[in-house]
Design a protein around this motif. Structure first.
Motif, PDB file in Angstrom:
ATOM      1  N   THR A 145       1.042   3.394  -6.588  1.00 21.30           N
ATOM      2  CA  THR A 145       0.540   3.995  -5.397  1.00 21.30           C
ATOM      3  C   THR A 145       1.755   3.785  -4.255  1.00 21.30           C
ATOM      4  OG1 THR A 145      -1.390   3.626  -6.079  1.00 21.30           O
ATOM      5  CG2 THR A 145      -0.998   4.136  -3.892  1.00 21.30           C
TER       6      THR A 145
ATOM      7  N   TYR B 105       0.710  -1.162  -0.289  1.00 22.59           N
ATOM      8  CA  TYR B 105      -0.180  -0.796  -1.379  1.00 22.59           C
ATOM      9  C   TYR B 105       0.006  -1.625  -2.551  1.00 22.59           C
ATOM     10  CZ  TYR B 105      -1.165   3.656   1.085  1.00 22.59           C
ATOM     11  OH  TYR B 105      -1.591   4.479   1.840  1.00 22.59           O
TER      12      TYR B 105
ATOM     13  N   ASP C 151      -0.969  -1.755  -5.646  1.00 16.14           N
ATOM     14  CA  ASP C 151      -0.743  -1.067  -6.850  1.00 16.14           C
ATOM     15  C   ASP C 151       0.772  -0.389  -6.696  1.00 16.14           C
ATOM     16  OD1 ASP C 151      -1.220   0.482  -9.541  1.00 16.14           O
ATOM     17  OD2 ASP C 151      -0.861   2.278  -8.308  1.00 16.14           O
TER      18      ASP C 151
ATOM     19  N   LYS D 227      -2.322  11.224 -10.635  1.00 23.20           N
ATOM     20  CA  LYS D 227      -2.332  10.514  -9.480  1.00 23.20           C
ATOM     21  C   LYS D 227      -1.783   9.146  -9.579  1.00 23.20           C
ATOM     22  CE  LYS D 227      -4.851   9.362  -5.152  1.00 23.20           C
ATOM     23  NZ  LYS D 227      -5.977   9.473  -4.442  1.00 23.20           N
ATOM     24  N   ASN D 228      -2.493   8.756 -10.601  1.00 27.87           N
ATOM     25  CA  ASN D 228      -2.071   7.090 -10.708  1.00 27.87           C
ATOM     26  C   ASN D 228      -0.985   6.954 -11.897  1.00 27.87           C
ATOM     27  OD1 ASN D 228      -3.477   6.111  -8.492  1.00 27.87           O
ATOM     28  ND2 ASN D 228      -5.632   6.265  -9.748  1.00 27.87           N
TER      29      ASN D 228
ATOM     30  N   ALA E 264      -5.155  -2.930  -4.721  1.00 27.59           N
ATOM     31  CA  ALA E 264      -5.276  -2.014  -6.117  1.00 27.59           C
ATOM     32  C   ALA E 264      -6.500  -1.771  -6.610  1.00 27.59           C
ATOM     33  CB  ALA E 264      -4.340  -2.877  -7.132  1.00 27.59           C
TER      34      ALA E 264
END
Length: 444
Positions: A354, A349, A351, A230-231, A320
């Motif tokens: 993301t 976002y 991050d 996911k990240n 984040a």
């Protein structure tokens, strides 16, 4: 059934289908919430009034409401059957993804990937496409079959069904479905679909998506983290490819809104001594404050100049990270999902990974909007012997369709010589009676 003495006041976060919920209600395990909602739950009342399909789906034949549904109004997850392709390899091949418009275009693209050493390791190990099983939202059928017919998979009760003007029909016994299988079989036979995809799980496909040397070109799902971390940086390198039309110019994608499953998640039992307080507590979870703090995307107002994933000035900022010293900043949704449907699109976002992944999800929605189709079959509400018969037929027919589809894709069965036998098998399992029960159940 006898209600046990240890029955809790509230059952929360457990899915019960229509038949099970109504049975527990009529047996006295769950109480009727209709009057409690009317008198003491303004938030739930409002949401059911604004979503009449949901209200109808959770209302039992006796007029009672034995459970409260989960209303997910966010539109960013509207399309789950999205094809994601590895952008660095598109660039290496000098191919504009907008040029891939037909099933033939996609076939040729997959062929080119299979024949080119795109990762530069001197091996013929590039995988044009891999998926997770047959019928999940990330499965083999979910993207390809919708270039031939409306085919919803991943819900079980609605799999292989479509709503037409005269009611629900099965799509898995049509010529369009047969042609879809023929196309997928062609990809499979030429090793453009990883053979293990028939039964692959998430762990295995994520290992492919995250391999040190890239090997996976394309997969399907709501977003790239369906087959990557996911990240992780790799999840930012997959971009959405629009639906491709077949030789007749047809393509569709499943619209995730509209028809509802009838599943409910919150209940008050007959053991509850103070149902008014219980319904007020449940109603409080639908209030504006917890709804706006569901997750991270609508917690902190955005600063001027922060760009949301839709390219406009952001309204909200998703940090984040959140400090433990900043309590009350994240509220879990846990089966309560209601907030501004567009909130995600107006979020920045912090991050960068993301931000990029969500930006691609927003792009996917634009690509898929023009192909959107909603023919999903909603909740089937039956009682007694008919409910039991429906459940039995559902399992048998789903297994028959899925297993035969897999056999046709792998070539174990021929779409030319074995198709008629498959149709007869489907009839023998009771497909006509099943469709009759489905239409009776959705008409209630």
């Amino acid at each position: 059934r006898v209600v046990g003495e240890d029955l809790p006041d509230v059952v929360y976060g457990i899915d019960f289908d229509t038949a099970s919920r109504n049975t527990y209600g009529s047996d006295g395990v769950f109480i009727d919430l209709k009057d409690l909602i009317e008198e003491h739950a303004p938030n739930i009342k409002r949401m059911l009034e604004e979503n009449p399909d949901w209200k109808e789906a959770v209302t039992a034949p006796d007029g009672a409401i034995y459970g409260i549904p989960q209303l997910s109004t966010s539109t960013i997850g509207r399309y789950q059957f999205v094809l994601w392709v590895y952008e660095p390899w598109l660039k290496a091949l000098n191919i504009d993804k907008a040029s891939i418009k037909t099933t033939e275009d996609l076939y040729n693209l997959f062929k080119l990937v299979a024949e080119t050493d795109l990762n530069g390791n001197g091996k013929n190990d590039e995988i044009p496409f891999a998926a997770r099983g047959m019928t999940t939202a990330a499965g083999i059928l979910s993207y390809f079959m919708n270039s031939y017919t409306f085919c919803y998979t991943g819900n079980v009760a609605a799999d292989y069904l479509a709503m037409e003007d005269n009611g629900a029909v099965c799509v898995a016994n049509t010529e369009a479905y047969r042609e879809g299988l023929r196309y997928i079989n062609k990809l499979y036979e030429e090793k453009l679909i990883l053979n293990d995809s028939i039964s692959m799980d998430r762990t295995t496909i994520t290992a492919l998506g995250e391999s040190e040397e890239p090997v996976l070109f394309a997969s399907v799902g709501l977003w790239a983290p369906y087959f990557t971390t996911k990240n992780g940086q790799r999840s930012t390198e997959y971009v959405p490819l629009a639906p491709v039309v077949n030789e007749d110019g047809f393509a569709c994608t499943i619209d995730g809104r509209g028809a509802v499953s009838g599943l409910t998640h919150m209940y008050i039992t007959s053991a509850c001594e103070d149902p008014v307080t219980a319904i007020k507590w449940l109603d409080g979870l639908w209030d504006e404050e917890p709804a706006s703090k569901a997750g991270l995307s609508s917690v902190i107002p955005a600063e001027t100049g922060q760009s949301a994933i839709n390219g406009e000035q952001a309204l909200w900022t998703s940090p984040a990270s959140v400090s433990a010293a900043d309590p009350n900043s994240i509220w879990s949704t846990f089966y309560m999902q209601w907030r501004d449907p567009e909130a995600d699109f107006y979020t920045y976002y912090e991050d960068p990974v993301t931000q990029k992944v969500y930006t691609y999800r927003a792009e996917a929605q634009k690509l898929y909007d023009q192909f959107s189709m909603n023919k999903k079959v909603g909740a089937v509400s039956l009682e007694g012997d008919e409910a039991a018969e429906y459940s039995e037929l559902l399992t048998a027919i789903q297994n028959c369709i899925t297993s035969n589809s897999a056999s046709f894709i792998t070539g174990e069965k021929s779409l030319d010589t074995d198709w008629d036998a498959y149709l007869k098998e489907l009839k023998a399992y009771g497909i006509d009676r099943f469709i009759e029960l489905v239409n009776k159940g959705i008409a209630k």
